[in-house]
Enzyme design. Structure first.
Site, PDB file in Angstrom:
ATOM      1  N   ARG A 227       0.845  -1.188   0.000  1.00 43.56           N
ATOM      2  CA  ARG A 227       0.000   0.000   0.000  1.00 43.56           C
ATOM      3  C   ARG A 227       0.887   1.247   0.000  1.00 43.56           C
ATOM      4  O   ARG A 227       1.925   1.289   0.650  1.00 43.56           O
ATOM      5  CB  ARG A 227      -0.908   0.028   1.245  1.00 43.56           C
ATOM      6  CG  ARG A 227      -2.048  -0.988   1.223  1.00 43.56           C
ATOM      7  CD  ARG A 227      -3.105  -0.653   0.173  1.00 43.56           C
ATOM      8  NE  ARG A 227      -4.228  -1.580   0.188  1.00 43.56           N
ATOM      9  CZ  ARG A 227      -4.362  -2.629  -0.626  1.00 43.56           C
ATOM     10  NH1 ARG A 227      -3.441  -2.894  -1.528  1.00 43.56           N
ATOM     11  NH2 ARG A 227      -5.430  -3.399  -0.559  1.00 43.56           N
ATOM     12  N   HIS A 275      -0.930  -0.040  -9.685  1.00 40.43           N
ATOM     13  CA  HIS A 275      -1.618  -0.951  -8.753  1.00 40.43           C
ATOM     14  C   HIS A 275      -2.135  -2.191  -9.481  1.00 40.43           C
ATOM     15  O   HIS A 275      -3.345  -2.489  -9.457  1.00 40.43           O
ATOM     16  CB  HIS A 275      -2.749  -0.224  -8.015  1.00 40.43           C
ATOM     17  CG  HIS A 275      -3.177  -0.935  -6.762  1.00 40.43           C
ATOM     18  ND1 HIS A 275      -3.604  -0.283  -5.632  1.00 40.43           N
ATOM     19  CD2 HIS A 275      -3.252  -2.265  -6.457  1.00 40.43           C
ATOM     20  CE1 HIS A 275      -3.929  -1.167  -4.696  1.00 40.43           C
ATOM     21  NE2 HIS A 275      -3.724  -2.395  -5.180  1.00 40.43           N
TER      22      HIS A 275
HETATM   23  P1  NDP Z   1      -1.276 -11.470   5.241  1.00 45.05           P
HETATM   24  O1  NDP Z   1      -2.252 -10.978   6.241  1.00 45.05           O
HETATM   25  O2  NDP Z   1      -1.290 -12.893   4.866  1.00 45.05           O
HETATM   26  O3  NDP Z   1       0.219 -11.129   5.743  1.00 45.05           O
HETATM   27  C1  NDP Z   1       0.528  -9.974   6.446  1.00 45.05           C
HETATM   28  C2  NDP Z   1       1.933 -10.108   7.005  1.00 45.05           C
HETATM   29  O4  NDP Z   1       2.326  -8.855   7.584  1.00 45.05           O
HETATM   30  C3  NDP Z   1       2.051 -11.164   8.113  1.00 45.05           C
HETATM   31  O5  NDP Z   1       3.255 -11.851   8.002  1.00 45.05           O
HETATM   32  C4  NDP Z   1       2.052 -10.306   9.386  1.00 45.05           C
HETATM   33  O6  NDP Z   1       2.760 -10.885  10.476  1.00 45.05           O
HETATM   34  C5  NDP Z   1       2.794  -9.073   8.909  1.00 45.05           C
HETATM   35  N1  NDP Z   1       2.486  -7.923   9.748  1.00 45.05           N
HETATM   36  C6  NDP Z   1       1.285  -7.334   9.979  1.00 45.05           C
HETATM   37  N2  NDP Z   1       1.415  -6.297  10.815  1.00 45.05           N
HETATM   38  C7  NDP Z   1       2.719  -6.235  11.135  1.00 45.05           C
HETATM   39  C8  NDP Z   1       3.475  -5.381  11.984  1.00 45.05           C
HETATM   40  N3  NDP Z   1       2.918  -4.377  12.672  1.00 45.05           N
HETATM   41  N4  NDP Z   1       4.810  -5.602  12.102  1.00 45.05           N
HETATM   42  C9  NDP Z   1       5.391  -6.630  11.418  1.00 45.05           C
HETATM   43  N5  NDP Z   1       4.728  -7.465  10.594  1.00 45.05           N
HETATM   44  C10 NDP Z   1       3.402  -7.266  10.460  1.00 45.05           C
HETATM   45  O7  NDP Z   1      -1.455 -10.545   3.948  1.00 45.05           O
HETATM   46  P2  NDP Z   1      -1.177 -10.909   2.426  1.00 45.05           P
HETATM   47  O8  NDP Z   1       0.189 -11.463   2.324  1.00 45.05           O
HETATM   48  O9  NDP Z   1      -2.291 -11.682   1.850  1.00 45.05           O
HETATM   49  O10 NDP Z   1      -1.243  -9.453   1.762  1.00 45.05           O
HETATM   50  C11 NDP Z   1      -0.378  -8.403   2.175  1.00 45.05           C
HETATM   51  C12 NDP Z   1      -0.839  -7.087   1.601  1.00 45.05           C
HETATM   52  O11 NDP Z   1      -0.547  -7.011   0.214  1.00 45.05           O
HETATM   53  C13 NDP Z   1      -2.347  -6.817   1.648  1.00 45.05           C
HETATM   54  O12 NDP Z   1      -2.754  -6.381   2.927  1.00 45.05           O
HETATM   55  C14 NDP Z   1      -2.524  -5.747   0.590  1.00 45.05           C
HETATM   56  O13 NDP Z   1      -2.438  -4.471   1.165  1.00 45.05           O
HETATM   57  C15 NDP Z   1      -1.344  -5.959  -0.340  1.00 45.05           C
HETATM   58  N6  NDP Z   1      -1.783  -6.364  -1.684  1.00 45.05           N
HETATM   59  C16 NDP Z   1      -1.431  -5.583  -2.755  1.00 45.05           C
HETATM   60  C17 NDP Z   1      -1.792  -5.929  -4.020  1.00 45.05           C
HETATM   61  C18 NDP Z   1      -1.356  -5.143  -5.201  1.00 45.05           C
HETATM   62  O14 NDP Z   1      -1.829  -5.390  -6.308  1.00 45.05           O
HETATM   63  N7  NDP Z   1      -0.429  -4.211  -5.047  1.00 45.05           N
HETATM   64  C19 NDP Z   1      -2.609  -7.124  -4.276  1.00 45.05           C
HETATM   65  C20 NDP Z   1      -2.898  -7.910  -3.095  1.00 45.05           C
HETATM   66  C21 NDP Z   1      -2.506  -7.508  -1.846  1.00 45.05           C
HETATM   67  P3  NDP Z   1       2.319 -12.300  11.107  1.00 45.05           P
HETATM   68  O15 NDP Z   1       2.680 -13.353  10.073  1.00 45.05           O
HETATM   69  O16 NDP Z   1       3.149 -12.424  12.313  1.00 45.05           O
HETATM   70  O17 NDP Z   1       0.846 -12.202  11.346  1.00 45.05           O
HETATM   71  C1  OXD Z   2      -5.820  -6.255  -2.899  1.00 45.31           C
HETATM   72  C2  OXD Z   2      -5.437  -5.300  -3.917  1.00 45.31           C
HETATM   73  O1  OXD Z   2      -5.633  -5.979  -1.719  1.00 45.31           O
HETATM   74  O2  OXD Z   2      -5.901  -5.444  -5.066  1.00 45.31           O
HETATM   75  O3  OXD Z   2      -6.324  -7.332  -3.260  1.00 45.31           O
HETATM   76  O4  OXD Z   2      -4.645  -4.388  -3.651  1.00 45.31           O
END
Ligand code: NDP
Ligand code: OXD
Length: 312
Positions: A227, A275
């Site tokens: 993001r 994006h």
């Molecule tokens: P997940 O919820 O599976 O993974 C999130 C990870 O971030 C976990 O490992 C979590 O730790 C870690 N995390 C969360 N908060 C913290 C913190 N405060 N400090 C350290 N680590 C933290 O999410 P996804 O992998 O499915 O997706 C990640 C992001 O990718 C989405 O939220 C979205 O914003 C973005 N995205 C972007 C897209 C694009 O097209 N650009 C498409 C799809 C997604 P823990 O494992 O310990 O819980």
């Molecule tokens: C998602 C994205 O979070 O498209 O799936 O960014």
């Protein structure tokens, strides 16, 4: 079973048809303003408050991986979705592979110095450059969840040293894991390519700022796939201009579409995409959501539920 669907840009008739095929017996309709008829489930992206408010739903499904837009709306309108109604998000459903493609191609682009050769080309300069070594090219992934783990796996396969940073410690073969604020500095200190795959939460907004970038290796790179609000864009520009950072590839921005006046457009060492790093793959998403609905109906355990307290 009644399902309501709302997405501002998806091909709604296609989704309704495919959902009805995946869930025989279910009646799926596009939600339109004024529709207060009962429904069991809602599939949404950027839903209007009135779509969900006051409805006795069994569950809500976000049509993407990140739920920040829904959770931020909930802050202002907590009545939109009481805690008793579970919110689910998409887990991978084809996005993991897309993130792997994006990350691997960009890391290889930097590792093989195609950025430098492109700059040389602008000057009509024919000059082989020293090769980079993998041991000097440690990849640090912030966020080791569904998508971060896929990206880690693919870059390991290319022989790069890979480390991840998350809230909880991971025990993944070949990957060095760091957890929590206490280990953030150690994670950053060896990182040459920083890949962001964190969710947008109160703790992660603005996390990629000047102080953080300063802790990376010199001549480092940023790949932001998560993001835009994670990155303080002025600090990134400063780190690029000071020579601390060599390049940035950005898929997401604090304002989208990126305003034309943003200096990011014109910076020679910033590349960008609009994006598209990982888009929702409709058939995979429908198969996954239909599977979860069937499990919920049978009272079986499910995955993908958002922890609203944690924010992801
Ligand atoms: P997940 O919820 O599976 O993974 C999130 C990870 O971030 C976990 O490992 C979590 O730790 C870690 N995390 C969360 N908060 C913290 C913190 N405060 N400090 C350290 N680590 C933290 O999410 P996804 O992998 O499915 O997706 C990640 C992001 O990718 C989405 O939220 C979205 O914003 C973005 N995205 C972007 C897209 C694009 O097209 N650009 C498409 C799809 C997604 P823990 O494992 O310990 O819980
Ligand atoms: C998602 C994205 O979070 O498209 O799936 O960014």
């Amino acid at each position: 079973m009644e399902i309501i669907f709302y997405h501002p840009v998806f091909d709604t008739p296609w989704w309704i048809n495919a959902l009805e095929k995946a869930l025989p017996g279910a009646k799926v309709r596009e939600w339109k303003p004024g529709d207060n008829r009962p429904a069991d489930y809602a599939l949404v992206w950027h839903p209007p408050v009135e779509m969900l408010q006051g409805r006795k739903l069994k569950a809500v499904f976000a049509l993407g991986a990140g739920v920040d837009s829904i959770l931020s709306k909930l802050k202002a309108h907590p009545e939109m979705l009481p805690l008793s109604i579970p919110l689910f998000r998409l887990e991978d459903t084809g996005m993991g592979l897309q993130m792997q493609e994006y990350a691997v191609s960009q890391v290889l682009h930097w590792f093989r110095r195609f950025d430098d050769y492109q700059a040389q080309k602008q000057e009509s300069c024919w000059q082989p450059l020293p090769e980079y070594q993998r041991e000097d090219f440690t990849i640090g992934i912030m966020g080791a969840g569904v998508l971060g783990s896929k990206v880690a796996e693919s870059l390991l396969g290319w022989g790069f040293p890979v480390r991840v940073w998350s809230r909880s410690q991971k025990a993944w073969p070949g990957v060095t894991s760091f957890a929590g604020q206490a280990q953030l500095g150690a994670f950053l200190s060896e990182t040459r390519v920083l890949i962001n795959l964190l969710p947008n939460t109160a703790e992660t907004v603005g996390i990629i700022n000047g102080a953080l970038l300063e802790q990376l290796q010199d001549n480092s790179y940023l790949l932001n796939l998560a993001r835009g609000v994670h990155v303080i864009e002025d600090d990134l520009l400063q780190a690029l201009d000071s020579g601390k950072m060599k390049g940035a590839m950005l898929d997401v921005f604090s304002r989208e579409p990126l305003p034309t006046e943003s200096p990011l457009w014109r910076h020679p060492r910033v590349a960008m995409t609009p994006h598209i790093a990982a888009v929702t793959r409709p058939q995979e998403a429908i198969t996954s959501i239909a599977g979860t609905i069937n499990q919920l109906e049978r009272g079986e355990p499910v995955t993908g539920q958002v922890d609203r307290e944690r924010g992801y």
